[in-house]
Design a protein around this motif. Structure first.
Motif, short mmCIF file in Angstrom:
data_model
loop_
_atom_site.label_atom_id
_atom_site.label_comp_id
_atom_site.label_asym_id
_atom_site.label_seq_id
_atom_site.Cartn_x
_atom_site.Cartn_y
_atom_site.Cartn_z
N LYS A 176 0.84 -1.25 0.09
CA LYS A 176 0.16 -0.01 -0.04
C LYS A 176 0.84 1.34 0.14
CE LYS A 176 -3.87 -1.85 2.28
NZ LYS A 176 -4.44 -2.08 3.77
N GLU A 179 6.17 0.32 -1.35
CA GLU A 179 7.44 -0.55 -1.47
C GLU A 179 7.56 -1.38 -2.56
OE1 GLU A 179 10.55 -2.57 -1.12
OE2 GLU A 179 8.87 -3.74 -1.07
N SER A 180 8.79 -1.15 -3.38
CA SER A 180 8.65 -2.04 -4.55
C SER A 180 10.29 -2.22 -4.60
CB SER A 180 8.30 -1.02 -5.68
OG SER A 180 9.29 0.16 -5.95
N VAL A 184 13.13 -6.91 -6.08
CA VAL A 184 14.18 -7.08 -6.73
C VAL A 184 15.72 -7.18 -6.02
CG1 VAL A 184 15.28 -5.92 -8.61
CG2 VAL A 184 12.77 -5.70 -8.30
N PHE A 187 16.43 -10.71 -4.82
CA PHE A 187 16.75 -11.74 -5.97
C PHE A 187 18.05 -11.33 -6.40
CE2 PHE A 187 12.01 -12.40 -7.52
CZ PHE A 187 11.78 -13.24 -6.42
N GLY A 223 6.76 -5.30 -0.79
CA GLY A 223 5.42 -5.41 -1.63
C GLY A 223 5.60 -5.98 -2.81
N LEU A 224 4.41 -6.82 -3.28
CA LEU A 224 4.45 -7.25 -4.57
C LEU A 224 3.42 -6.33 -5.32
CD1 LEU A 224 3.83 -10.79 -2.81
CD2 LEU A 224 5.90 -9.86 -3.50
N GLY A 225 3.71 -5.15 -5.72
CA GLY A 225 3.18 -4.44 -6.66
C GLY A 225 1.86 -3.94 -5.72
N PRO A 226 1.31 -2.84 -6.50
CA PRO A 226 0.10 -1.73 -5.81
C PRO A 226 -1.07 -2.56 -5.68
CG PRO A 226 0.35 -1.13 -8.21
CD PRO A 226 1.56 -2.38 -7.96
N ARG A 227 -1.58 -3.81 -6.25
CA ARG A 227 -2.72 -4.46 -6.15
C ARG A 227 -2.84 -5.19 -4.96
NH1 ARG A 227 -1.33 -3.50 -10.90
NH2 ARG A 227 -0.04 -5.46 -10.68
N TYR A 237 2.67 -14.96 -7.24
CA TYR A 237 3.47 -13.79 -7.70
C TYR A 237 4.98 -13.91 -7.50
CZ TYR A 237 4.64 -8.64 -8.40
OH TYR A 237 5.25 -7.67 -8.73
N ALA A 241 7.89 -14.30 -10.42
CA ALA A 241 8.90 -13.44 -10.33
C ALA A 241 10.30 -13.88 -10.42
CB ALA A 241 8.43 -12.12 -9.51
#
Lengths: 250, 250
Positions: A176, A179-180, A184, A187, A223-227, A237, A241
């Motif tokens: 929410k 955080e993005s 990445v 990994f 975060g795993l994207g905004p949705r 996910y 990814a």
């Protein structure tokens, strides 16, 4: 070609011997005939393409034609720790998670888990989950059958973090606030053979206390994207990814 | 906070008016009280946070507190074209695909589709699928409700390719031969606002003829990693990989 997992002892002198459910499947469900081929994998050891030489409902014999190289496993090993969700959601997580490359599943009793399992119920469930993992592993050409652990307490989950190279928590609040970078970066920090533990809450999410305790043990919130993803969707996910990052972008 | 999709006409002079199923949901299912807040989205137009001012089972009124920026949509728009699968698999594809950010769903009759839908059955199915998409869109904080098209013929699918900026085909044989660059290259070639069509076969896969026809129309065959994914799992892979690429790596 049909694929079956076998034990080390079932492959001797380039001959494969199959009994039980799998023999029934080959003889009666698939109605396979002599000289047809199947693939057999000794999990973590070897995979052989072989020709059926002898078929009955009780016992199948097959002769090895060639040893096949195993390249179907994700370069990093990912364990999915799921706060026990409602209904049969964990079955979906295990089936699809196995197809998508998970190494193992660790269900745990989260503060907001509604389902409670006593030891007897848990053992029965684990048998069923393990069977789902085996079938999905065969279907998706896996080289190993992911392990499904006995449901753990939250404390046991915390204690297990030390055995992994990294631990991340899929956290709705991180999503929410946008955080993005966490996934990445995680990994990118892992090299081939690393072990990653990914923790997902049950339907109501993890409690703030649980999140804090995980962070104290070194887990990183991602975060795993905004949705907002449901508890059973979020593992797909992360696994997809990881495949995209390690196998396609490679 | 609970989220609802509303029509443009339901938002006037900073007041939201809700009737029907959603009013019942707010009043009787959630048992919300005056002064509690909800989020309402006019798909593709605006999202408002608002306070309930009047509650009954038939009619809810809410006053807008603020207009919220919409940032929950994938930067590219992805349409999932699924060869009609068996049973309720398309429901799972639509529910989880919506959570994962799909813009639309285009079911089509593939050569190996076992399910056949006449027009009447198809319309009923589309209503149900559209309802699943709406609920999943609310749950996952989407800014639009993905459209679910009437099931198309394969020829109609071919004709529709021209309306997209790119079309890829998730092809099992590509996965088996280790094709790994196609998806990454496709994502890299697309810029914000591009429209991508992704075609998935039914359980038995696409026929060779179908694959050739898709390629003639400019579609690119892509592998989705070395493991064989079921027809309902492959769309999750593409959508999650797109989010990872466009939203997390961004």
């Amino acid at each position: 070609m049909q694929r079956y997992f076998i034990e080390e002892t079932q492959l001797q002198n380039d001959l494969v011997s199959i009994t039980g459910d799998d023999a029934h499947h080959i003889a009666n469900v698939m109605r396979m005939k002599q000289d047809q081929e199947i693939i057999c994998t000794v999990p973590g050891s070897s995979t052989v393409r072989c020709t059926l030489t002898n078929i009955s409902s009780e016992q199948i014999t097959a002769a090895v034609v060639e040893y096949v190289e195993n390249t179907n496993e994700l370069p990093i090993s990912i364990t999915i720790a799921s706060g026990l969700p409602k209904g049969d959601k964990l079955e979906l997580i295990i089936q699809k998670g196995t197809e998508l490359g998970a190494s193992g599943f660790l269900p745990f009793a989260a503060a907001r888990s509604i389902v409670k399992l006593d030891d007897k119920k848990a053992s029965k469930k684990v048998d069923r989950w393990q069977k789902i993992a085996k079938e999905a592993a065969e279907q998706s050409y896996r080289f190993i059958v992911p392990t499904v652990e006995q449901p753990a307490s939250f404390q046991q989950l915390l204690n297990s973090i030390q055995y992994y190279d990294a631990c991340i928590v899929a956290y709705e609040e991180s999503a929410k606030t946008g955080e993005s970078a966490g996934l990445v970066q995680t990994f990118q920090s892992l090299k081939e053979g690393s072990r990653l533990l990914v923790v997902f809450g049950p339907e109501g999410g993890l409690s703030e206390k649980e999140v804090n305790q995980l962070e104290e043990k070194g887990a990183k919130l991602c975060g795993l994207g905004p949705r907002i993803l449901r508890t059973e969707t979020a593992p797909f996910y992360v696994l997809a990814a990881a495949s995209f990052h390690f196998e396609l972008m490679g």
